[in-house]
Design a protein around this motif. Structure first.
Motif, PDB file in Angstrom:
ATOM      1  N   UNK A  97       1.033  -1.139  -0.045  1.00 39.74           N
ATOM      2  CA  UNK A  97       0.012  -0.095  -0.040  1.00 39.74           C
ATOM      3  C   UNK A  97       0.879   1.373  -0.069  1.00 39.74           C
ATOM      4  N   UNK A  98       1.913   1.256   0.670  1.00 38.55           N
ATOM      5  CA  UNK A  98       2.952   2.292   0.847  1.00 38.55           C
ATOM      6  C   UNK A  98       3.365   2.530  -0.344  1.00 38.55           C
ATOM      7  N   UNK A  99       3.903   1.634  -1.184  1.00 36.77           N
ATOM      8  CA  UNK A  99       4.539   1.881  -2.502  1.00 36.77           C
ATOM      9  C   UNK A  99       3.423   2.239  -3.444  1.00 36.77           C
ATOM     10  N   UNK A 100       2.261   1.779  -3.439  1.00 43.73           N
ATOM     11  CA  UNK A 100       1.157   2.330  -4.536  1.00 43.73           C
ATOM     12  C   UNK A 100       1.034   3.566  -4.019  1.00 43.73           C
ATOM     13  N   UNK A 101       0.701   4.192  -2.764  1.00 38.09           N
ATOM     14  CA  UNK A 101       0.664   5.520  -2.538  1.00 38.09           C
ATOM     15  C   UNK A 101       1.802   6.455  -3.023  1.00 38.09           C
ATOM     16  N   UNK A 102       2.771   5.819  -2.951  1.00 39.18           N
ATOM     17  CA  UNK A 102       3.922   6.847  -3.361  1.00 39.18           C
ATOM     18  C   UNK A 102       4.094   6.660  -4.794  1.00 39.18           C
ATOM     19  N   UNK A 103       3.743   5.860  -5.440  1.00 37.73           N
ATOM     20  CA  UNK A 103       3.670   5.846  -7.055  1.00 37.73           C
ATOM     21  C   UNK A 103       2.736   6.939  -7.411  1.00 37.73           C
ATOM     22  N   UNK A 104       1.557   6.800  -6.737  1.00 40.34           N
ATOM     23  CA  UNK A 104       0.327   7.814  -7.169  1.00 40.34           C
ATOM     24  C   UNK A 104       0.836   9.001  -7.036  1.00 40.34           C
ATOM     25  N   UNK A 105       1.547   9.396  -5.749  1.00 42.17           N
ATOM     26  CA  UNK A 105       1.822  10.910  -5.346  1.00 42.17           C
ATOM     27  C   UNK A 105       2.882  11.292  -6.641  1.00 42.17           C
ATOM     28  N   UNK A 106       3.791  10.407  -7.017  1.00 43.10           N
ATOM     29  CA  UNK A 106       5.001  10.708  -7.757  1.00 43.10           C
ATOM     30  C   UNK A 106       4.567  10.784  -9.315  1.00 43.10           C
ATOM     31  N   UNK A 107       3.513  10.023  -9.654  1.00 43.66           N
ATOM     32  CA  UNK A 107       3.100  10.102 -11.014  1.00 43.66           C
ATOM     33  C   UNK A 107       1.415  10.555 -11.079  1.00 43.66           C
ATOM     34  N   UNK A 108       0.940  11.558 -10.691  1.00 41.46           N
ATOM     35  CA  UNK A 108      -0.348  11.849 -10.782  1.00 41.46           C
ATOM     36  C   UNK A 108      -0.964  11.512 -12.105  1.00 41.46           C
ATOM     37  N   UNK A 109      -0.484  12.117 -13.120  1.00 42.68           N
ATOM     38  CA  UNK A 109      -1.180  12.038 -14.441  1.00 42.68           C
ATOM     39  C   UNK A 109      -1.149  10.825 -14.861  1.00 42.68           C
ATOM     40  N   UNK A 110      -0.246   9.946 -14.481  1.00 38.38           N
ATOM     41  CA  UNK A 110      -0.265   8.504 -14.828  1.00 38.38           C
ATOM     42  C   UNK A 110      -1.104   7.587 -14.110  1.00 38.38           C
ATOM     43  N   UNK A 111      -1.011   8.016 -12.694  1.00 38.59           N
ATOM     44  CA  UNK A 111      -2.052   7.159 -11.884  1.00 38.59           C
ATOM     45  C   UNK A 111      -3.645   7.595 -12.585  1.00 38.59           C
ATOM     46  N   UNK A 112      -4.036   8.947 -12.814  1.00 42.41           N
ATOM     47  CA  UNK A 112      -5.350   9.184 -13.487  1.00 42.41           C
ATOM     48  C   UNK A 112      -5.505   8.361 -14.828  1.00 42.41           C
ATOM     49  N   UNK A 113      -4.547   8.114 -15.558  1.00 42.21           N
ATOM     50  CA  UNK A 113      -4.545   7.525 -16.594  1.00 42.21           C
ATOM     51  C   UNK A 113      -5.028   5.894 -16.282  1.00 42.21           C
ATOM     52  N   UNK A 114      -4.386   5.357 -15.450  1.00 42.86           N
ATOM     53  CA  UNK A 114      -4.603   3.899 -15.158  1.00 42.86           C
ATOM     54  C   UNK A 114      -5.717   3.702 -14.222  1.00 42.86           C
ATOM     55  N   UNK A 115      -6.209   4.554 -13.471  1.00 44.02           N
ATOM     56  CA  UNK A 115      -7.146   4.210 -12.390  1.00 44.02           C
ATOM     57  C   UNK A 115      -8.363   5.098 -12.444  1.00 44.02           C
ATOM     58  N   UNK A 116      -8.283   6.139 -13.441  1.00 47.81           N
ATOM     59  CA  UNK A 116      -9.518   7.227 -13.352  1.00 47.81           C
ATOM     60  C   UNK A 116     -10.000   7.133 -14.839  1.00 47.81           C
TER      61      UNK A 116
END
Lengths: 196, 196
Positions: free
Chosen positions: A97-116
Motif C-alpha cells: 500500500x505504501x508503494x502504491x501511494x508513493x507511486x500515485x503521488x509521484x506520477x499523478x497524471x499516470x495514476x489518473x490514466x490507469x485508475x480514473x
DNA sequence: TGTACATCAGTGAACGCGCGTTCACTGATGTAC
DNA sequence: TGTACATCAGTGAACGCGCGTTCACTGATGTAC
C-alpha cells in the motif's frame, strides 16, 4: 439547428441561462473520459514530426495503449521492488500500500490514466485493476477466496480514495501521511487485525 | 522544431518508439485536467447558436463555474434530503454516505467534475470537498476537533474511493453494494464503533 | 574499387474537424409621443 | 390610435488554434554486382 427552440419573449431571456446549465449537467450524465496527452504534444516533446509517430504506432489509440501498458509495468515493478517477500503477509500488505501511494503521488497524471479511466477494451480481465486485486488477495488471511476478493476490493477502494483525493484536493487539511490514512482505513477490515 | 534531434542510424529506428512512450509518461507527470463539456456542445443541446452563450456567461470558464456550483448545490440538496435529523449521529453518517454514493452512481460525469478535478481557484476554502468535510465532522463523536477533521478526511477518502473505482472500473468483481463497502471501511475507524 | 539501387528513418505540407471567441446583423416586442 | 424608436434575444459568418491522419517526398546508409 437553431429553430428547434422558439425564441423567448421579452422578459424571459434569463431562462436560457438555466437551460444551458441544465444541458451541461445532462451531458455530464455519462462518465467523462480523461484525455491522454495528444499525439502532437508527444511528437513535439521528442523533437519529431507528428507523422513520425505512425512509423511505430498505427494510431493514437495504439500509442496510448502502449503508454498504459508501460505505466502499468513500471507500477508493477515498483510494487515488486517494495515487497519484503520474507516478511509476514500483514507487513507485505502494508509495504504494498505504501508503494502504491508513493507511486500515485509521484506520477499523478499516470495514476489518473490507469485508475480514473475505463480500462481499454482489449485489457478486459487483466487490466491494472484486476492484477492489483489478485496481488492484494494473496496477502489476505481469509480462507474463503470469495471473501478474500471482497476484502481486497475494499482495500483497493480505500487506498485509491486516499491517492485520488490527495491528487485532486491538495488544499484539503491533510494532517497525516497518505500511508497512515490508508493504514487507518484498512486496519479495521475483518480478518486483518487477527493476522498482525 | 525537428532538427533538435539527430536522426537515428540505420538499425536504431526502434528507439523512437521507446522515446515516444517515455515522452508521453513525462507529460503525464503533472495531473491531467478532466475536460468539461464544450461550450458548443452545450449550446447544441439547447438548440441555440454558440454565441448565444455569451449573453449569459462571459466565457467558458464562467459557464463551467456555474455548472459546478449548480452541481454542488444539487448534491448538497440530495444529502439534506437523505439526512434523518432526528436519528443518532452514527445513523445520520450512514445515511449521508449512502446518499453520497447514490449521487455519484447516478451522476458519474458530474461526480468526476466535482471530485476528480482541482477546485476552481476562487472556490478555495469552500469547495465541495471542504463543505462535505465539515458535514462529516459534525457527526463524529470525537471531542478533539483536530481528530475529528482527520477522521472525517479518512471517511471521505474511503467513500470517494468506493464511488470513484465503481465509476472507472465497472468490470471489477463488485460483489457487495457500494454502501456496504463504504460501511465496512468506515466501521473500523477509531471512535465510530463506540458511538453506535 | 566503383556504382546503381533498395531501404530506412524520417520530413513537411495538406486535409477536415471541433473548439472558444468576435462581431455585425436581425427581427420581434415593447415604449414614447 | 398610429408611428418612430429602443431594446431584447438572439443569429450567422468568420477568425485562428490544435488536433489526428494522409501522402508524396528526401537524404543518408547499407547492399549487390
Amino acid at each position: 439547428m437553431p429553430g428547434t427552440r422558439q425564441r423567448r419573449t421579452r422578459g424571459e431571456g434569463e431562462r436560457l441561462r438555466a437551460e444551458l446549465v441544465a444541458a451541461a449537467i445532462d451531458l455530464l450524465l455519462e462518465p467523462q473520459p480523461l484525455p491522454a496527452p495528444s499525439l502532437r504534444a508527444i511528437a513535439r516533446a521528442c523533437g519529431v514530426a507528428p507523422s513520425a509517430v505512425y512509423m511505430h504506432f498505427a494510431s493514437q489509440d495504439a500509442l496510448n495503449y502502449a503508454v498504459i501498458t508501460e505505466l502499468f509495468g513500471r507500477l508493477r515493478a515498483d510494487l515488486d521492488a517494495a515487497d519484503p517477500e520474507a516478511a509476514s503477509p500483514a507487513e507485505r500488505l502494508d509495504a504494498l500500500l505504501g508503494a502504491y501511494l508513493t507511486w500515485a503521488e509521484n506520477h499523478p497524471g499516470a495514476y489518473q490514466l490507469l485508475f480514473e479511466r475505463p480500462d481499454p477494451l482489449d485489457t478486459e480481465g487483466e487490466g491494472p485493476g484486476l492484477d492489483l486485486l489478485d496481488r492484494l488477495a494473496r496477502l489476505l488471511p481469509d480462507t474463503d477466496p470469495q471473501a478474500r476478493r471482497a476484502t481486497a476490493l475494499r482495500i483497493w477502494c480505500a487506498v485509491h480514495g486516499v491517492a485520488s483525493l490527495r491528487i485532486h484536493k491538495p488544499s484539503a487539511p491533510w494532517a497525516a501521511t497518505a500511508r497512515s490514512d490508508a493504514r487507518a482505513l484498512v486496519a479495521g477490515l475483518a480478518g486483518l487485525l487477527a493476522d498482525t
